[in-house]
Design a protein around this motif. Structure first.
Motif, PDB file in Angstrom:
ATOM      1  N   MET A  15      42.707  57.629 -38.940  1.00 12.63           N
ATOM      2  CA  MET A  15      41.849  56.467 -39.164  1.00 12.63           C
ATOM      3  C   MET A  15      42.361  55.714 -40.380  1.00 12.63           C
ATOM      4  O   MET A  15      42.656  56.318 -41.398  1.00 12.63           O
ATOM      5  CB  MET A  15      40.411  56.952 -39.391  1.00 12.63           C
ATOM      6  N   SER A  16      42.448  54.446 -40.248  1.00 19.13           N
ATOM      7  CA  SER A  16      42.869  53.603 -41.359  1.00 19.13           C
ATOM      8  C   SER A  16      41.786  53.533 -42.412  1.00 19.13           C
ATOM      9  O   SER A  16      40.619  53.307 -42.105  1.00 19.13           O
ATOM     10  CB  SER A  16      43.169  52.194 -40.841  1.00 19.13           C
ATOM     11  N   ARG A  17      42.166  53.735 -43.670  1.00 14.73           N
ATOM     12  CA  ARG A  17      41.182  53.647 -44.744  1.00 14.73           C
ATOM     13  C   ARG A  17      40.641  52.236 -44.881  1.00 14.73           C
ATOM     14  O   ARG A  17      39.612  52.021 -45.488  1.00 14.73           O
ATOM     15  CB  ARG A  17      41.756  54.152 -46.057  1.00 14.73           C
TER      16      ARG A  17
ATOM     17  N   LEU B  40      39.176  50.682 -42.750  1.00 20.70           N
ATOM     18  CA  LEU B  40      37.890  50.629 -42.063  1.00 20.70           C
ATOM     19  C   LEU B  40      36.766  51.308 -42.848  1.00 20.70           C
ATOM     20  O   LEU B  40      35.624  51.287 -42.404  1.00 20.70           O
ATOM     21  CB  LEU B  40      38.015  51.253 -40.672  1.00 20.70           C
ATOM     22  N   HIS B  41      37.092  51.905 -43.977  1.00 18.86           N
ATOM     23  CA  HIS B  41      36.069  52.530 -44.816  1.00 18.86           C
ATOM     24  C   HIS B  41      35.627  51.540 -45.884  1.00 18.86           C
ATOM     25  O   HIS B  41      36.465  50.889 -46.509  1.00 18.86           O
ATOM     26  CB  HIS B  41      36.604  53.788 -45.497  1.00 18.86           C
ATOM     27  N   GLU B  42      34.315  51.453 -46.097  1.00 17.44           N
ATOM     28  CA  GLU B  42      33.798  50.550 -47.120  1.00 17.44           C
ATOM     29  C   GLU B  42      32.924  51.315 -48.105  1.00 17.44           C
ATOM     30  O   GLU B  42      32.079  52.112 -47.707  1.00 17.44           O
ATOM     31  CB  GLU B  42      32.978  49.414 -46.499  1.00 17.44           C
ATOM     32  N   PHE B  43      33.143  51.032 -49.375  1.00 18.51           N
ATOM     33  CA  PHE B  43      32.332  51.589 -50.463  1.00 18.51           C
ATOM     34  C   PHE B  43      31.521  50.435 -51.029  1.00 18.51           C
ATOM     35  O   PHE B  43      32.078  49.424 -51.449  1.00 18.51           O
ATOM     36  CB  PHE B  43      33.242  52.206 -51.524  1.00 18.51           C
ATOM     37  N   ILE B  44      30.191  50.603 -51.000  1.00 19.58           N
ATOM     38  CA  ILE B  44      29.281  49.574 -51.486  1.00 19.58           C
ATOM     39  C   ILE B  44      28.592  50.103 -52.736  1.00 19.58           C
ATOM     40  O   ILE B  44      27.918  51.122 -52.682  1.00 19.58           O
ATOM     41  CB  ILE B  44      28.224  49.228 -50.422  1.00 19.58           C
ATOM     42  N   LEU B  45      28.798  49.408 -53.854  1.00 22.64           N
ATOM     43  CA  LEU B  45      28.112  49.833 -55.074  1.00 22.64           C
ATOM     44  C   LEU B  45      27.356  48.691 -55.706  1.00 22.64           C
ATOM     45  O   LEU B  45      27.581  47.536 -55.414  1.00 22.64           O
ATOM     46  CB  LEU B  45      29.041  50.449 -56.112  1.00 22.64           C
ATOM     47  N   GLY B  46      26.440  49.070 -56.571  1.00 21.28           N
ATOM     48  CA  GLY B  46      25.632  48.100 -57.289  1.00 21.28           C
ATOM     49  C   GLY B  46      24.508  48.810 -58.002  1.00 21.28           C
ATOM     50  O   GLY B  46      24.391  50.039 -57.942  1.00 21.28           O
ATOM     51  N   GLY B  47      23.682  48.043 -58.660  1.00 20.56           N
ATOM     52  CA  GLY B  47      22.542  48.601 -59.372  1.00 20.56           C
ATOM     53  C   GLY B  47      21.387  48.894 -58.430  1.00 20.56           C
ATOM     54  O   GLY B  47      21.454  48.643 -57.223  1.00 20.56           O
ATOM     55  N   GLN B  48      20.324  49.421 -59.004  1.00 20.64           N
ATOM     56  CA  GLN B  48      19.124  49.726 -58.226  1.00 20.64           C
ATOM     57  C   GLN B  48      18.539  48.439 -57.657  1.00 20.64           C
ATOM     58  O   GLN B  48      18.441  47.426 -58.347  1.00 20.64           O
ATOM     59  CB  GLN B  48      18.098  50.428 -59.117  1.00 20.64           C
TER      60      GLN B  48
ATOM     61  N   ALA C 126      39.262  54.039 -54.476  1.00 20.52           N
ATOM     62  CA  ALA C 126      40.693  54.138 -54.161  1.00 20.52           C
ATOM     63  C   ALA C 126      40.912  54.608 -52.724  1.00 20.52           C
ATOM     64  O   ALA C 126      41.905  54.237 -52.092  1.00 20.52           O
ATOM     65  CB  ALA C 126      41.385  55.082 -55.139  1.00 20.52           C
ATOM     66  N   ALA C 127      39.982  55.411 -52.197  1.00 20.96           N
ATOM     67  CA  ALA C 127      40.124  55.969 -50.854  1.00 20.96           C
ATOM     68  C   ALA C 127      39.623  55.029 -49.756  1.00 20.96           C
ATOM     69  O   ALA C 127      39.823  55.310 -48.574  1.00 20.96           O
ATOM     70  CB  ALA C 127      39.372  57.299 -50.766  1.00 20.96           C
ATOM     71  N   CYS C 128      38.966  53.943 -50.134  1.00 18.74           N
ATOM     72  CA  CYS C 128      38.407  53.003 -49.156  1.00 18.74           C
ATOM     73  C   CYS C 128      39.210  51.709 -49.151  1.00 18.74           C
ATOM     74  O   CYS C 128      39.675  51.247 -50.189  1.00 18.74           O
ATOM     75  CB  CYS C 128      36.947  52.695 -49.494  1.00 18.74           C
ATOM     76  N   GLY C 129      39.315  51.114 -47.993  1.00 19.18           N
ATOM     77  CA  GLY C 129      40.030  49.854 -47.868  1.00 19.18           C
ATOM     78  C   GLY C 129      39.213  48.654 -48.297  1.00 19.18           C
ATOM     79  O   GLY C 129      39.752  47.595 -48.585  1.00 19.18           O
ATOM     80  N   ARG C 130      37.904  48.821 -48.325  1.00 18.59           N
ATOM     81  CA  ARG C 130      37.027  47.723 -48.730  1.00 18.59           C
ATOM     82  C   ARG C 130      36.036  48.254 -49.758  1.00 18.59           C
ATOM     83  O   ARG C 130      35.426  49.300 -49.549  1.00 18.59           O
ATOM     84  CB  ARG C 130      36.302  47.146 -47.527  1.00 18.59           C
ATOM     85  N   VAL C 131      35.881  47.514 -50.848  1.00 17.10           N
ATOM     86  CA  VAL C 131      34.911  47.859 -51.882  1.00 17.10           C
ATOM     87  C   VAL C 131      34.094  46.604 -52.163  1.00 17.10           C
ATOM     88  O   VAL C 131      34.656  45.530 -52.417  1.00 17.10           O
ATOM     89  CB  VAL C 131      35.586  48.372 -53.172  1.00 17.10           C
ATOM     90  N   THR C 132      32.777  46.748 -52.105  1.00 16.09           N
ATOM     91  CA  THR C 132      31.866  45.626 -52.288  1.00 16.09           C
ATOM     92  C   THR C 132      30.890  45.952 -53.406  1.00 16.09           C
ATOM     93  O   THR C 132      30.275  47.016 -53.392  1.00 16.09           O
ATOM     94  CB  THR C 132      31.085  45.346 -50.987  1.00 16.09           C
ATOM     95  N   LEU C 133      30.755  45.025 -54.338  1.00 19.87           N
ATOM     96  CA  LEU C 133      29.758  45.142 -55.409  1.00 19.87           C
ATOM     97  C   LEU C 133      28.586  44.255 -55.037  1.00 19.87           C
ATOM     98  O   LEU C 133      28.770  43.072 -54.741  1.00 19.87           O
ATOM     99  CB  LEU C 133      30.354  44.703 -56.751  1.00 19.87           C
ATOM    100  N   MET C 134      27.399  44.818 -55.039  1.00 13.40           N
ATOM    101  CA  MET C 134      26.192  44.064 -54.713  1.00 13.40           C
ATOM    102  C   MET C 134      25.457  43.703 -56.000  1.00 13.40           C
ATOM    103  O   MET C 134      25.291  44.541 -56.888  1.00 13.40           O
ATOM    104  CB  MET C 134      25.263  44.883 -53.824  1.00 13.40           C
TER     105      MET C 134
ATOM    106  N   GLU D  79      41.439  45.474 -47.930  1.00 16.70           N
ATOM    107  CA  GLU D  79      42.729  45.719 -47.271  1.00 16.70           C
ATOM    108  C   GLU D  79      42.595  45.399 -45.796  1.00 16.70           C
ATOM    109  O   GLU D  79      41.575  45.678 -45.183  1.00 16.70           O
ATOM    110  CB  GLU D  79      43.129  47.189 -47.418  1.00 16.70           C
ATOM    111  N   ALA D  80      43.629  44.832 -45.225  1.00 19.73           N
ATOM    112  CA  ALA D  80      43.633  44.557 -43.789  1.00 19.73           C
ATOM    113  C   ALA D  80      43.929  45.846 -43.030  1.00 19.73           C
ATOM    114  O   ALA D  80      44.726  46.667 -43.488  1.00 19.73           O
ATOM    115  CB  ALA D  80      44.695  43.507 -43.475  1.00 19.73           C
TER     116      ALA D  80
END
Length: 187
Positions: free
Chosen positions: A1-3, A5-13, A164-172, A183-184
């Motif tokens: 599986m391509s990384r 396609l993995h997304e890490f979503i972070l942000g505050g409460q 680092a392990a995810c292709g997409r990282v989103t800050l909310m 990453e594509a």
């Protein structure tokens, strides 16, 4: 599986992390024959948390009817391996509580280092897309207590490794997504 396609979503409460993750799961489920699993890491230690979990379960069932739930407060890598399939999106909510369950366990349990390497290996080996939710808590003042500082440091390291392990990282922030990494997918 391509990384990718993995997304890490972070942000505050209450930043909109879980809402974004649920939207991704709902969109994934629009294609027939697909599944989505939520791996929930929260534990109902007190009445307020029990009520919060029940409210989240009820509301989530209305927002994302096809999303199945598996509660796993500690053995996250094992759960990821169990549910990850090419036709299945796995949503982990949340890494912060998972880390808390290891480093600051309930009374009667012994604190242990979280098996981060095992989690990263399971993420790398995932056969389908994975969406992970976590808190960004390192933007404020430096905590006073040694144990809290250690936790903030451990969470910061975990967040960096998962990012680092995810292709997409989103800050909310305020319900708005800010793409930090995109990453594509590989052809």
């Amino acid at each position: 599986m391509s990384r990718a396609l993995h997304e890490f979503i972070l942000g505050g409460q209450k930043s909109g992390k879980s809402a974004r993750a649920e939207t991704l799961a709902r969109d994934w489920l629009q294609t027939p024959q697909r599944q989505a699993w939520l791996i929930a890491t929260a534990q109902p230690w007190d009445d307020e948390m029990q009520a919060r979990i029940a409210r989240h379960q009820h509301d989530r069932a209305l927002r994302v009817p096809g999303l199945q739930t598996h509660e796993e407060p500690r053995r996250l890598a094992e759960a990821l391996r169990r549910f990850s399939q090419p036709d299945t999106l796995v949503l982990v909510d949340c890494l912060t509580l998972w880390l808390t369950n290891w480093l600051m366990p309930a009374p009667g349990q012994q604190a242990q280092d979280a098996p981060v390497a095992e989690l990263l290996l399971a993420l790398n080996q995932a056969r389908g897309p994975v969406v992970l939710v976590g808190n960004e808590i390192g933007l404020g003042v430096i905590p006073m207590g040694r144990e809290v500082r250690q936790f903030v440091d451990a969470l910061g390291r975990l967040n960096q490794q998962v990012a680092a392990a995810c292709g997409r990282v989103t800050l909310m922030a305020a319900g708005l997504p800010l793409t930090l990494k995109a990453e594509a997918p590989s052809p």
